[in-house]
Design a protein around this motif. Structure first.
Motif, PDB file in Angstrom:
ATOM      1  N   LEU A  51      29.981  13.416 -43.388  1.00 52.13           N
ATOM      2  CA  LEU A  51      30.622  12.134 -43.648  1.00 52.13           C
ATOM      3  C   LEU A  51      31.816  12.228 -44.592  1.00 52.13           C
ATOM      4  O   LEU A  51      32.348  11.204 -45.013  1.00 52.13           O
ATOM      5  N   GLN A  52      32.255  13.437 -44.915  1.00 59.21           N
ATOM      6  CA  GLN A  52      33.449  13.584 -45.743  1.00 59.21           C
ATOM      7  C   GLN A  52      34.658  13.081 -44.960  1.00 59.21           C
ATOM      8  O   GLN A  52      34.795  13.362 -43.775  1.00 59.21           O
ATOM      9  N   PRO A  53      35.547  12.323 -45.582  1.00 61.56           N
ATOM     10  CA  PRO A  53      36.720  11.797 -44.860  1.00 61.56           C
ATOM     11  C   PRO A  53      37.593  12.929 -44.324  1.00 61.56           C
ATOM     12  O   PRO A  53      37.795  13.941 -44.977  1.00 61.56           O
ATOM     13  N   GLY A  54      38.081  12.735 -43.104  1.00 58.17           N
ATOM     14  CA  GLY A  54      39.010  13.681 -42.518  1.00 58.17           C
ATOM     15  C   GLY A  54      38.362  14.859 -41.819  1.00 58.17           C
ATOM     16  O   GLY A  54      39.060  15.768 -41.379  1.00 58.17           O
ATOM     17  N   GLY A  55      37.045  14.876 -41.679  1.00 59.81           N
ATOM     18  CA  GLY A  55      36.379  15.984 -41.016  1.00 59.81           C
ATOM     19  C   GLY A  55      36.608  15.948 -39.516  1.00 59.81           C
ATOM     20  O   GLY A  55      36.729  14.888 -38.901  1.00 59.81           O
ATOM     21  N   GLN A  59      35.888  12.800 -36.642  1.00 56.23           N
ATOM     22  CA  GLN A  59      36.884  12.266 -35.719  1.00 56.23           C
ATOM     23  C   GLN A  59      36.392  12.336 -34.279  1.00 56.23           C
ATOM     24  O   GLN A  59      36.601  11.403 -33.493  1.00 56.23           O
ATOM     25  N   GLN A  60      35.728  13.447 -33.922  1.00 56.85           N
ATOM     26  CA  GLN A  60      35.234  13.594 -32.554  1.00 56.85           C
ATOM     27  C   GLN A  60      34.148  12.570 -32.246  1.00 56.85           C
ATOM     28  O   GLN A  60      34.114  11.993 -31.160  1.00 56.85           O
ATOM     29  N   TYR A  65      32.425   7.570 -29.673  1.00 55.08           N
ATOM     30  CA  TYR A  65      31.910   6.205 -29.824  1.00 55.08           C
ATOM     31  C   TYR A  65      32.871   5.200 -29.194  1.00 55.08           C
ATOM     32  O   TYR A  65      32.447   4.281 -28.486  1.00 55.08           O
ATOM     33  N   GLN A  66      34.161   5.353 -29.456  1.00 58.99           N
ATOM     34  CA  GLN A  66      35.153   4.430 -28.891  1.00 58.99           C
ATOM     35  C   GLN A  66      35.134   4.490 -27.365  1.00 58.99           C
ATOM     36  O   GLN A  66      35.178   3.466 -26.690  1.00 58.99           O
ATOM     37  N   THR A  67      35.051   5.708 -26.822  1.00 61.01           N
ATOM     38  CA  THR A  67      35.038   5.868 -25.369  1.00 61.01           C
ATOM     39  C   THR A  67      33.796   5.244 -24.761  1.00 61.01           C
ATOM     40  O   THR A  67      33.875   4.515 -23.757  1.00 61.01           O
TER      41      THR A  67
END
Length: 128
Positions: A51-55, A59-60, A65-67
């Motif tokens: 959960l670190q930002p920018g990992g 992003q994947q 999830y969006q797809t």
């Protein structure tokens, strides 16, 4: 009489000093609170790194999830509603596209295999 008023004044002064000291003691220094180091288990350590930002994995997962949400809301759900409407509201047969197999009784010939259905076994209890 003057002695008791002075004692009362001294007592009030001491109480005020104690209250001020107690309030000053409640303020935290920059080094406080001193907490023991966290010992994370394997799963908690994984999620801490994940959960670190920018990992990259984060992003994947977000893209997946969006797809999935797009496909579910924009493709599958409308397709299901359309199929339901066509099946149960537009079909001319009485029960939509639901069809039942013909009944087979003892002695009837099965069309696919050509064999004849044997008669039913007799009930040995005879309580009918």
């Amino acid at each position: 009489m003057s002695g008791s008023a002075e004692d009362e004044r001294l007592r009030v002064q001491q109480l005020r000093a104690l209250r001020r000291r107690w309030l000053r003691d409640q303020e935290l220094s920059p080094r406080e609170p001193v907490l023991p180091p966290r010992q994370l288990g394997t799963v908690a350590a994984f999620w801490e790194r994940f959960l670190q930002p920018g990992g990259l994995w984060r992003q994947q997962v977000y893209k997946a999830y969006q797809t999935c949400s797009f496909v579910t809301l924009r493709v599958l759900l409308p397709a299901w509603v359309l199929t339901y409407y066509v099946k149960y509201h537009l079909q001319k047969s009485p029960h939509g596209v639901v069809t039942a197999n013909p009944r087979i009784f003892p002695g009837d010939r099965i069309l696919e295999t050509g064999e004849i259905m044997p008669p039913l076994k007799e009930d040995p209890h005879g309580h009918h």
